[in-house]
Design a protein around this motif. Sequence first.
Motif, PDB file in Angstrom:
ATOM      1  N   GLU A 259       0.810  -1.251   0.036  1.00  0.00           N
ATOM      2  CA  GLU A 259       0.123  -0.033  -0.056  1.00  0.00           C
ATOM      3  C   GLU A 259       0.760   1.219   0.046  1.00  0.00           C
ATOM      4  N   ALA A 260       1.897   1.168   0.925  1.00  0.00           N
ATOM      5  CA  ALA A 260       2.745   2.339   0.783  1.00  0.00           C
ATOM      6  C   ALA A 260       3.649   2.581  -0.502  1.00  0.00           C
ATOM      7  N   THR A 261       4.052   1.425  -1.209  1.00  0.00           N
ATOM      8  CA  THR A 261       4.597   1.667  -2.429  1.00  0.00           C
ATOM      9  C   THR A 261       3.726   2.255  -3.436  1.00  0.00           C
ATOM     10  N   LEU A 262       2.568   1.866  -3.403  1.00  0.00           N
ATOM     11  CA  LEU A 262       1.423   2.183  -4.335  1.00  0.00           C
ATOM     12  C   LEU A 262       1.124   3.697  -4.180  1.00  0.00           C
ATOM     13  N   ASN A 263       1.200   4.375  -2.919  1.00  0.00           N
ATOM     14  CA  ASN A 263       0.686   5.619  -2.707  1.00  0.00           C
ATOM     15  C   ASN A 263       1.889   6.522  -3.206  1.00  0.00           C
ATOM     16  N   ARG A 264       3.343   6.211  -2.956  1.00  0.00           N
ATOM     17  CA  ARG A 264       4.458   6.722  -3.485  1.00  0.00           C
ATOM     18  C   ARG A 264       4.501   6.655  -4.978  1.00  0.00           C
ATOM     19  N   ARG A 265       4.313   5.809  -5.517  1.00  0.00           N
ATOM     20  CA  ARG A 265       4.001   5.624  -7.015  1.00  0.00           C
ATOM     21  C   ARG A 265       3.123   6.941  -7.535  1.00  0.00           C
ATOM     22  N   LYS A 266       1.916   6.750  -6.974  1.00  0.00           N
ATOM     23  CA  LYS A 266       0.875   7.798  -7.234  1.00  0.00           C
ATOM     24  C   LYS A 266       1.145   9.127  -7.036  1.00  0.00           C
ATOM     25  N   THR A 267       2.205   9.576  -6.493  1.00  0.00           N
ATOM     26  CA  THR A 267       2.803  10.949  -6.391  1.00  0.00           C
ATOM     27  C   THR A 267       3.668  11.373  -7.564  1.00  0.00           C
ATOM     28  N   LEU A 268       3.908  10.382  -8.048  1.00  0.00           N
ATOM     29  CA  LEU A 268       5.091  10.559  -9.290  1.00  0.00           C
ATOM     30  C   LEU A 268       4.280  10.460 -10.825  1.00  0.00           C
ATOM     31  N   VAL A 269       2.954  10.275 -10.627  1.00  0.00           N
ATOM     32  CA  VAL A 269       2.385  10.148 -12.042  1.00  0.00           C
ATOM     33  C   VAL A 269       2.216  11.595 -12.569  1.00  0.00           C
ATOM     34  N   ALA A 270       2.187  12.622 -11.954  1.00  0.00           N
ATOM     35  CA  ALA A 270       2.020  14.064 -12.465  1.00  0.00           C
ATOM     36  C   ALA A 270       3.204  14.324 -13.097  1.00  0.00           C
ATOM     37  N   SER A 271       4.409  13.908 -12.841  1.00  0.00           N
ATOM     38  CA  SER A 271       5.655  14.186 -13.288  1.00  0.00           C
ATOM     39  C   SER A 271       6.210  13.333 -14.499  1.00  0.00           C
ATOM     40  N   ASN A 272       5.398  12.425 -14.596  1.00  0.00           N
ATOM     41  CA  ASN A 272       5.549  11.133 -15.645  1.00  0.00           C
ATOM     42  C   ASN A 272       6.879  10.378 -15.536  1.00  0.00           C
ATOM     43  N   PHE A 273       7.141  10.404 -14.309  1.00  0.00           N
ATOM     44  CA  PHE A 273       8.313   9.561 -13.712  1.00  0.00           C
ATOM     45  C   PHE A 273       7.752   7.924 -13.773  1.00  0.00           C
ATOM     46  N   VAL A 274       6.374   7.768 -13.452  1.00  0.00           N
ATOM     47  CA  VAL A 274       5.654   6.547 -13.394  1.00  0.00           C
ATOM     48  C   VAL A 274       4.715   6.336 -14.512  1.00  0.00           C
ATOM     49  N   SER A 275       4.479   5.385 -15.089  1.00  0.00           N
ATOM     50  CA  SER A 275       3.439   4.974 -16.212  1.00  0.00           C
ATOM     51  C   SER A 275       2.136   4.541 -15.500  1.00  0.00           C
ATOM     52  N   ALA A 276       1.318   4.649 -16.158  1.00  0.00           N
ATOM     53  CA  ALA A 276      -0.024   4.048 -15.874  1.00  0.00           C
ATOM     54  C   ALA A 276       0.066   2.766 -15.565  1.00  0.00           C
ATOM     55  N   GLN A 277       0.837   1.798 -16.482  1.00  0.00           N
ATOM     56  CA  GLN A 277       0.977   0.497 -16.335  1.00  0.00           C
ATOM     57  C   GLN A 277       1.560   0.031 -14.816  1.00  0.00           C
ATOM     58  N   GLU A 278       2.613   0.674 -14.537  1.00  0.00           N
ATOM     59  CA  GLU A 278       3.088   0.422 -13.300  1.00  0.00           C
ATOM     60  C   GLU A 278       2.115   0.799 -12.060  1.00  0.00           C
ATOM     61  N   ILE A 279       1.212   1.625 -12.059  1.00  0.00           N
ATOM     62  CA  ILE A 279       0.212   1.920 -11.116  1.00  0.00           C
ATOM     63  C   ILE A 279      -0.813   0.784 -11.232  1.00  0.00           C
ATOM     64  N   ASP A 280      -1.164   0.475 -12.345  1.00  0.00           N
ATOM     65  CA  ASP A 280      -2.024  -0.781 -12.350  1.00  0.00           C
ATOM     66  C   ASP A 280      -1.450  -1.944 -11.761  1.00  0.00           C
ATOM     67  N   GLU A 281      -0.281  -2.416 -11.890  1.00  0.00           N
ATOM     68  CA  GLU A 281       0.309  -3.406 -11.284  1.00  0.00           C
ATOM     69  C   GLU A 281       0.497  -3.190  -9.850  1.00  0.00           C
ATOM     70  N   ARG A 282       0.774  -2.172  -9.265  1.00  0.00           N
ATOM     71  CA  ARG A 282       0.907  -1.908  -7.864  1.00  0.00           C
ATOM     72  C   ARG A 282      -0.553  -2.155  -7.047  1.00  0.00           C
ATOM     73  N   THR A 283      -1.416  -1.624  -8.039  1.00  0.00           N
ATOM     74  CA  THR A 283      -3.011  -1.846  -7.246  1.00  0.00           C
ATOM     75  C   THR A 283      -3.367  -3.142  -7.283  1.00  0.00           C
ATOM     76  N   ALA A 284      -3.005  -3.942  -8.340  1.00  0.00           N
ATOM     77  CA  ALA A 284      -3.362  -5.507  -8.347  1.00  0.00           C
ATOM     78  C   ALA A 284      -2.589  -6.154  -7.151  1.00  0.00           C
ATOM     79  N   ASP A 285      -1.550  -5.637  -7.202  1.00  0.00           N
ATOM     80  CA  ASP A 285      -0.625  -6.381  -6.109  1.00  0.00           C
ATOM     81  C   ASP A 285      -0.974  -6.088  -4.862  1.00  0.00           C
TER      82      ASP A 285
END
Length: 400
Positions: free
Chosen positions: A139-165
């Motif tokens: 859960e903590a990893t997913l929340n950190r990845r979500k903060t980097l979505v706006a700066s395009n450092f994290v792709s939407a695919q990775e967010i989906d994978e972390r959510t499923a995990d």
Amino acid sequence: MSPTEPRSPVSHRKLGIFGVVALIAAGLVVGTGIRAREEQGSKLKEWTDDQAVPSVAVTLPNAKSLNGTIDLPGRLEAYYRAPIFARVSGYLKSWSVDMGARVKAGQVIAEIEAPDLDQQLLQARADLASQQASARLSEATLNRRKTLVASNFVSAQEIDERTADLSNKNAAVHSGQANVERLEALAGYKKITVPFDGVVTARDTDVGALINAGGGSGPAMFVVSDITKLRVYVNVPQNYVSAIKIGAKATMVMPEYPNRTFQATVEASSQAVDVASGTTRMQLRLDNSNGELMGGYASVKLNLQRDTAPLSIPASALIFNGSGLRVATVGPDDKVQFKTVTIARDLGKEIELASGIAPDDRVITAPPDGLSDGDQVRVAGGAGAKGKPATASEKQAPKG
């Protein structure tokens, strides 16, 4: 007159008349005797023929009262009875009640020592803690990845994978929690408790005994029975079932109380006939709030409520031969008529019949040997006889 003188014609005539009269008198005497003997022989023949007709005693079928009773054996059981088996395997650590002890619902009566189960519970709790930690990290990893979505450092695919995990980790936590709760519930069964108020009627275990979970590998550890009410089971013959209504009263006699009676009430019927015994099982309820009765067997007298009165005859009237079970009756013309009957109940000296005769049939109480259908008989008197019984003087043979 001198002897040489001839007799007069008058004397010869007198002698002739006297001889004729004597001859006539002798004929009359002989004729009267023959006639008297013929009459006496005729009377003797009539008496002999009359004595050849057998004399029988008859009786009318006895109609019993409509509300009769029937005595049957009954079996008493506790209204509630629970054999108590273990839900967990282990060794009996202790027990606190023995046979005859009165117990309350929820009371602990024994405790099982189950080290294997204890270790399984510890392992399940450790696995749950690990699964919860993994879920929190995901859960903590997913929340950190979500903060980097706006700066395009994290792709939407990775967010989906972390959510499923995270979803998988949460599901593992729920599974681990359920496993822990299951084992905790089993651990609670290490303490044997009573399901209802009652009496311990059996104890078949002791300290140190190996306990196997389930009820198919041996006798119950304890048996608890609620004997404030008792169930009485009676097997009623099929032809009496319709005469015993739900709510009917019954009187019971117990072997341990031969001079007392107990009242029970019919509360249920199996509504089926056992083909092996031809009976229907009925259940009665017996109040035992004072705890005097312990179950076992009893003699049950049930009240019968029938629409028609049963007919009974003396047991001596029954005839059993190759033609079946019959009784001999006397018709209006004093001739024998055999009728086939069926027995409803054997009362000893009397037999209660289910069918075969009518209330106005004159039944021969003791049929003589060799009696056949249509034979002429003489009714000697008794219930149902048309005339008075013959006197002793009437039975004597005419003299002669």
